[in-house]
Design a protein around this motif. Structure first.
Motif, PDB file in Angstrom:
ATOM      1  N   ARG A   1      19.050  -1.748  -6.433  1.00 28.66           N
ATOM      2  CA  ARG A   1      19.287  -0.096  -7.026  1.00 28.66           C
ATOM      3  C   ARG A   1      18.550   0.070  -8.278  1.00 28.66           C
ATOM      4  N   ARG A   2      17.836   1.396  -8.154  1.00 37.26           N
ATOM      5  CA  ARG A   2      16.797   1.834  -8.993  1.00 37.26           C
ATOM      6  C   ARG A   2      17.642   2.135 -10.243  1.00 37.26           C
ATOM      7  N   ASP A   3      19.018   2.251 -10.355  1.00 42.35           N
ATOM      8  CA  ASP A   3      19.424   2.704 -11.489  1.00 42.35           C
ATOM      9  C   ASP A   3      20.237   1.316 -12.366  1.00 42.35           C
ATOM     10  N   HIS A   4      19.793   0.216 -11.577  1.00 44.47           N
ATOM     11  CA  HIS A   4      20.373  -1.178 -12.197  1.00 44.47           C
ATOM     12  C   HIS A   4      19.356  -1.692 -12.631  1.00 44.47           C
ATOM     13  N   ILE A   5      18.086  -1.260 -12.863  1.00 44.61           N
ATOM     14  CA  ILE A   5      17.055  -1.972 -13.467  1.00 44.61           C
ATOM     15  C   ILE A   5      16.800  -1.528 -14.985  1.00 44.61           C
TER      16      ILE A   5
ATOM     17  N   GLU B   1       8.885  10.679 -14.744  1.00 44.01           N
ATOM     18  CA  GLU B   1       9.455  11.980 -14.440  1.00 44.01           C
ATOM     19  C   GLU B   1      10.758  12.191 -15.036  1.00 44.01           C
ATOM     20  N   TYR B   2      11.089  13.255 -15.912  1.00 38.95           N
ATOM     21  CA  TYR B   2      12.280  13.601 -16.489  1.00 38.95           C
ATOM     22  C   TYR B   2      13.310  14.209 -15.408  1.00 38.95           C
ATOM     23  N   GLN B   3      14.326  13.894 -15.452  1.00 43.29           N
ATOM     24  CA  GLN B   3      15.181  14.316 -14.256  1.00 43.29           C
ATOM     25  C   GLN B   3      16.572  15.123 -15.008  1.00 43.29           C
ATOM     26  N   GLY B   4      16.446  15.146 -16.090  1.00 42.84           N
ATOM     27  CA  GLY B   4      17.853  15.794 -16.785  1.00 42.84           C
ATOM     28  C   GLY B   4      18.644  14.692 -17.269  1.00 42.84           C
ATOM     29  N   ASN B   5      19.369  13.985 -16.622  1.00 39.87           N
ATOM     30  CA  ASN B   5      20.288  13.189 -17.062  1.00 39.87           C
ATOM     31  C   ASN B   5      19.784  11.567 -17.208  1.00 39.87           C
ATOM     32  N   PHE B   6      18.764  11.582 -16.263  1.00 38.60           N
ATOM     33  CA  PHE B   6      18.192  10.226 -16.358  1.00 38.60           C
ATOM     34  C   PHE B   6      16.425  10.438 -16.319  1.00 38.60           C
ATOM     35  N   VAL B   7      15.595   9.497 -16.437  1.00 38.73           N
ATOM     36  CA  VAL B   7      14.395   9.273 -16.276  1.00 38.73           C
ATOM     37  C   VAL B   7      13.833   8.487 -15.366  1.00 38.73           C
ATOM     38  N   LYS B   8      13.040   9.065 -14.211  1.00 38.11           N
ATOM     39  CA  LYS B   8      12.661   8.208 -13.184  1.00 38.11           C
ATOM     40  C   LYS B   8      11.285   7.712 -13.587  1.00 38.11           C
TER      41      LYS B   8
ATOM     42  N   SER C   1       2.332  -0.188  -3.150  1.00 45.37           N
ATOM     43  CA  SER C   1       3.776  -0.289  -3.410  1.00 45.37           C
ATOM     44  C   SER C   1       4.298   0.094  -4.847  1.00 45.37           C
ATOM     45  N   GLU C   2       5.612   0.507  -4.588  1.00 48.73           N
ATOM     46  CA  GLU C   2       5.995   1.187  -5.918  1.00 48.73           C
ATOM     47  C   GLU C   2       7.271   0.614  -6.195  1.00 48.73           C
ATOM     48  N   PHE C   3       7.709   0.502  -7.477  1.00 48.19           N
ATOM     49  CA  PHE C   3       8.875   0.030  -7.910  1.00 48.19           C
ATOM     50  C   PHE C   3       9.508   1.065  -8.812  1.00 48.19           C
ATOM     51  N   VAL C   4      10.795   1.587  -8.667  1.00 51.94           N
ATOM     52  CA  VAL C   4      11.064   2.613  -9.532  1.00 51.94           C
ATOM     53  C   VAL C   4      12.298   2.303 -10.263  1.00 51.94           C
ATOM     54  N   ALA C   5      12.497   2.828 -11.616  1.00 58.33           N
ATOM     55  CA  ALA C   5      13.710   2.633 -12.321  1.00 58.33           C
ATOM     56  C   ALA C   5      14.246   3.986 -12.701  1.00 58.33           C
ATOM     57  N   TYR C   6      15.488   3.925 -12.368  1.00 52.73           N
ATOM     58  CA  TYR C   6      16.105   5.205 -13.238  1.00 52.73           C
ATOM     59  C   TYR C   6      16.814   4.934 -14.440  1.00 52.73           C
ATOM     60  N   VAL C   7      16.309   5.236 -15.596  1.00 56.14           N
ATOM     61  CA  VAL C   7      16.629   4.977 -16.879  1.00 56.14           C
ATOM     62  C   VAL C   7      17.514   6.106 -17.509  1.00 56.14           C
ATOM     63  N   ALA C   8      18.764   5.717 -18.186  1.00 60.41           N
ATOM     64  CA  ALA C   8      19.613   6.862 -18.594  1.00 60.41           C
ATOM     65  C   ALA C   8      18.642   7.428 -19.606  1.00 60.41           C
ATOM     66  N   GLU C   9      18.829   8.646 -20.086  1.00 59.24           N
ATOM     67  CA  GLU C   9      18.146   9.623 -20.702  1.00 59.24           C
ATOM     68  C   GLU C   9      17.944   9.010 -22.143  1.00 59.24           C
ATOM     69  N   ARG C  10      19.167   8.725 -22.755  1.00 59.69           N
ATOM     70  CA  ARG C  10      19.206   8.253 -24.237  1.00 59.69           C
ATOM     71  C   ARG C  10      18.450   6.970 -24.304  1.00 59.69           C
ATOM     72  N   GLU C  11      18.699   5.974 -23.264  1.00 60.82           N
ATOM     73  CA  GLU C  11      18.245   4.789 -23.273  1.00 60.82           C
ATOM     74  C   GLU C  11      16.575   4.925 -23.374  1.00 60.82           C
TER      75      GLU C  11
END
Ligand code: ADP
Ligand code: MG
Length: 365
Positions: A285-289, A314-321, A330-340
Motif C-alpha cells: 500500500r502506498r500509504d504504508h510506505i 504532488e500535494y494532495q491536501g491531506n497527504f503528499v504523493k 517503473s514507479e514506486f509511490v508513497a503517500y505521506v501524511a501532510e505533516r510528516e
C-alpha cells in the motif's frame, strides 16, 4: 412477503458472439448495500437488467428471496430500477411523480397523496411537493426519483450509475444520502458504478468485475486493503504492484527479488505454495510506505527498503504523493501524511529511502 436477498448462480448472458456476463456466482444478503464495480463494458448493466427481469440470462439462475425468478415478469419481482437520467415526468409535480406508480395499483387519489407526502418527508422534499422537475436541482431530482421507486416498497432497489450525472460536490453529498436512504428503507440496494471510491464508500459488499466475470467480492476494506490479484490491486488503486522472482522460502515468509530491489520480505499465505525461481506479483500500500533520508537508521521493523530518486511530488491536501524512480519504466509511490512530509520535505531529484515492514507486503494470486 419475500426478502431481498439475491443469489446469482452460474449466470451468463450472451448477445450473439458477445459475452456480456460470463458465469457469475454471488450471494447478496437481504438489506445489504452491494456495489458492482468495474470498467465500462464489463457487464454491470446487463447484470442489473437480468435481476430486474428486463433481460433473461442465457445460462444460470437468479433467485430473489430464495425464489427462482425464471419467467417472472419485472412487475412481479418487487424490484425497482433507478436510472442515471432519473426519467421524471416533466409535466407532473414532484408529488404526482412520486405517487405515479401507485395509480397502477388502483389506490384512491387520497391514499396516493398521503403515501407520497409521507415518502417526500422521508427524503426531505416536503417543501418542494408542488414544483415541477424542471424547477429542481440535480440532487433534488435524484431524491424524487428515489422516492418514486421507494414508494412501491420494492425489496430490491437497482441503481445504474446513479451519481455519474452530478458534479463532484453534489456527488459526494448524494452518496451520503443514498447510504442513509438505504439504511432508512432497510432494503437491498444493488448499485452499479465504475468509480472506485464510490463503491468503497457505500458498499457492504463490493463486487469487482472484469470482462463479465467477478474478480473479487468482499467488504470494502477487503477489496481495497487486501486485493487478491494484480487486476484488483491496480483497478482499486492505492497500491504499488511489483513483479519479482522468489529467491528463498523461509516457512511463513519468502524473499523476492524485483528489478529495482534485491530482497523483499513477503509473508507467505497459508495454503499457498511457491518454489525458488517462481515469478510472483506482490503489492504494498502506498500509504504504508515510510520515507527517510538515505543513511538514516531505519525505523523498527522496517525489513524492506528501496533507495530511489524522487521523480515527482504532488500535494494532495491531506497527504503528499511522492513518486520514486524504481528501475526502468517503473514507479514506486508513497503517500505521506501532510505533516510528516513537511517536517522534512523532499524535493524532486533528492534520494529517498522507502521502507516498509514484511507484513505490509502482500503476495498476489
Ligand atoms: P457496463 O454496464 O459494465 O458498461 P454492459 O452490461 O452494458 O456493460 O455491457 C457488457 C457488454 O455487453 C458490452 O460489450 C456491450 O457492448 C454488450 N451488450 C450489452 N447490451 C447488449 C445488447 N443489447 N446487444 C448486444 N450487445 C450488448
Ligand atoms: Mg452500464
Amino acid at each position: 412477503m419475500g426478502k431481498g436477498n439475491i443469489e446469482l448462480a452460474g449466470v451468463a448472458k450472451r448477445y450473439g458472439d458477445t459475452v456480456a456476463v460470463a458465469g457469475v456466482n454471488l450471494k447478496i444478503p437481504d438489506g445489504a448495500y452491494c456495489c458492482f464495480l468495474g470498467p465500462s463494458g464489463c457487464g454491470k448493466t446487463t447484470i442489473l437488467r437480468m435481476i430486474a427481469g428486463h433481460e433473461d440470462p442465457s445460462d444460470g439462475e437468479i433467485l430473489i428471496g430464495g425464489e427462482d425468478t425464471a419467467g417472472l415478469p419485472p412487475v412481479k419481482r418487487r424490484t425497482a430500477m433507478m436510472f442515471q437520467s432519473y426519467a421524471l415526468f416533466p409535466h407532473l409535480s414532484v408529488r404526482d411523480n412520486v405517487a405515479f406508480g401507485l395509480r397502477v395499483r388502483g389506490q384512491s387519489s387520497q391514499d396516493r397523496r398521503n403515501a407520497a407526502d409521507a415518502m417526500l418527508e422521508k427524503v426531505r422534499l416536503s417543501e418542494l411537493a408542488d414544483r415541477l422537475p424542471g424547477q429542481l436541482s440535480g440532487g433534488q431530482q435524484q431524491r424524487v426519483a428515489l422516492a418514486r421507486a421507494a414508494i412501491m416498497e420494492p425489496r430490491v432497489l437497482l441503481l445504474d450509475e446513479p451519481l455519474s450525472a452530478l458534479d463532484e460536490q453534489l456527488r459526494l453529498q448524494m452518496r451520503t444520502e443514498l447510504r442513509r436512504m438505504q439504511q432508512d428503507l432497510g432494503i437491498t440496494f444493488v448499485h452499479v458504478t465504475h468509480t472506485q471510491m464510490e463503491a468503497i464508500a457505500l458498499a457492504d459488499l463490493v463486487v469487482v468485475m472484469e470482462k463479465g466475470r467477478i474478480r473479487q467480492a468482499g467488504g470494502a476494506r477487503d477489496v481495497y486493503g487486501a486485493p487478491q490479484d494484480r487486476y484488483v490491486a491496480e483497478f482499486l488503486g492505492g497500491q504499488n504492484v511489483l513483479s519479482g522472482k522468489v529467491e528463498q522460502v523461509n516457512g511463513a515468509s519468502i524473499l523476492v527479488s524485483a528489478p529495482s530491489m534485491k530482497g523483499i520480505h513477503v509473508p507467505l499465505p497459508e495454503k499457498r505454495h511457491v518454489a525458488n525461481g517462481d515469478r510472483v506479483d506482490l503489492a504494498v500500500r502506498r500509504d504504508h510506505i515510510h520515507l527517510a533520508r538515505p543513511g538514516a537508521a531505519p525505523a523498527a521493523g522496517m525489513t524492506n527498503a528501496l533507495g530511489a530518486r524522487v521523480l515527482a511530488v504532488e500535494y494532495q491536501g491531506n497527504f503528499v504523493k511522492v513518486v520514486l524512480e524504481a528501475g526502468q519504466d517503473s514507479e514506486f509511490v508513497a503517500y505521506v501524511a501532510e505533516r510528516e512530509f513537511y517536517a522534512d520535505p523532499f524535493d524532486v531529484g533528492d534520494m529517498a529511502l522507502a521502507t516498509w515492514s514484511t507484513e505490509e507486503s502482500r503476495l498476489l494470486a
